[in-house]
Design an enzyme around this catalytic site. Structure first.
Site, PDB file in Angstrom:
ATOM      1  N   CYS A  42      29.427  41.638  40.779  1.00 36.87           N
ATOM      2  CA  CYS A  42      29.322  40.600  39.751  1.00 36.87           C
ATOM      3  C   CYS A  42      30.723  40.077  39.422  1.00 36.87           C
ATOM      4  O   CYS A  42      31.717  40.794  39.521  1.00 36.87           O
ATOM      5  CB  CYS A  42      28.663  41.169  38.490  1.00 36.87           C
ATOM      6  N   ASP A  44      31.809  39.447  36.580  1.00 36.77           N
ATOM      7  CA  ASP A  44      32.218  39.983  35.279  1.00 36.77           C
ATOM      8  C   ASP A  44      33.616  40.620  35.338  1.00 36.77           C
ATOM      9  O   ASP A  44      33.891  41.441  36.207  1.00 36.77           O
ATOM     10  CB  ASP A  44      31.180  41.042  34.853  1.00 36.77           C
ATOM     11  N   ARG A  46      34.926  42.827  33.709  1.00 41.39           N
ATOM     12  CA  ARG A  46      35.002  44.274  33.452  1.00 41.39           C
ATOM     13  C   ARG A  46      34.665  45.107  34.679  1.00 41.39           C
ATOM     14  O   ARG A  46      34.633  46.335  34.594  1.00 41.39           O
ATOM     15  CB  ARG A  46      34.033  44.629  32.307  1.00 41.39           C
ATOM     16  N   HIS A  98      25.916  46.001  37.614  1.00 47.61           N
ATOM     17  CA  HIS A  98      26.427  46.774  36.471  1.00 47.61           C
ATOM     18  C   HIS A  98      25.481  46.627  35.291  1.00 47.61           C
ATOM     19  O   HIS A  98      24.852  45.592  35.115  1.00 47.61           O
ATOM     20  CB  HIS A  98      27.848  46.334  36.099  1.00 47.61           C
ATOM     21  N   CYS A 101      24.794  43.506  32.261  1.00 45.02           N
ATOM     22  CA  CYS A 101      25.140  42.253  32.959  1.00 45.02           C
ATOM     23  C   CYS A 101      24.558  41.065  32.186  1.00 45.02           C
ATOM     24  O   CYS A 101      23.347  40.987  31.968  1.00 45.02           O
ATOM     25  CB  CYS A 101      24.583  42.282  34.380  1.00 45.02           C
TER      26      CYS A 101
HETATM   27 ZN   LIG Z   1      27.286  40.848  35.508  1.00 41.38          ZN
END
Ligand SMILES: [Zn+2]
Length: 221
Positions: A42, A44, A46, A98, A101
């Protein structure tokens, strides 16, 4: 002062540290990359691929998008996978979702985000297809399970791509894995949906998806 200047300073410091630890590192890497792993994750912020698995530059080839999807008509993902398999000859491809999400959550709740709604239709389709595995769970469990099911489905999409089918037909060794990452503890979990040849794609998929029981049908329903 340029507000981005600290990033350049940190970059210079990072490069110095790596060179101090492994003299000639960048010069060697500039000549050739030969990663053994491809990470499909992803976007993202993080979930940084290299850091999570403790790898240096040059060790993992990365493709990231919102909700770690491998869509059969997405030339971006498919070209990246083809390059990784045919040119870099990676040995392992991991699709890594994750928990928490935002893309999966939006698809689950039907929240409008913007243009990404169209992209997340792929996750909404999975929510519908697997609704009986979700409907009896509370909202946060639904979210976690949909994150996991999404990974399992994307591993299947990689396996059914022409790139993997051709690689396996040539006898090339490439193993696919499905993992999920916990934002709260920084740990990876293997979803045991490992595929390494055409004839274990369906069994691995079925075995993995069976772990999420369907709501039992009431009598006469
Ligand atoms: Zn995500």
């Amino acid at each position: 002062m340029n507000e981005l200047q600290p990033l350049f300073e940190r970059n210079a410091q990072w490069a110095r540290q790596i060179e101090a630890r492994q003299p000639g590192f960048f010069e060697r890497l500039a000549r050739q990359q030969s990663p053994k792993y491809m990470w499909i994750g992803c976007a993202d912020s993080r979930v940084p691929a290299n850091e999570i698995i403790g790898l240096d530059p040059g060790e993992v080839f990365v493709h990231r998008n919102v909700a770690n999807l491998v869509v059969n008509s997405d030339l971006n993902a498919l070209s990246t996978i083809q390059f990784a398999v045919e040119h870099l000859r990676v040995e392992h491809i991991m699709v890594v979702g994750h928990y928490g999400c935002a893309g999966v959550r939006a698809a689950l709740r039907g929240t409008r985000i913007g243009l990404a709604d169209n992209w997340l239709r792929h996750v909404q389709d999975l929510r519908l297809r697997h609704r009986k595995r979700l409907i009896h769970l509370d909202e946060s469990a639904q979210e976690d399970v949909l994150c996991e099911i999404n990974v399992i489905e994307q591993v299947g999409n990689v396996a059914l791509s022409t790139v993997l089918q051709d690689a396996w037909a040539r006898g090339q060794k490439v193993t696919l894995h499905g993992w999920v990452y916990g934002l709260r503890d920084g740990l990876l979990k293997d979803l045991a949906v490992t595929m390494d040849r055409p004839d274990n794609v369906m069994p691995a998929f079925v075995q993995a998806i069976k772990r999420y029981p369907r709501l039992a049908q009431p009598e006469g329903a």
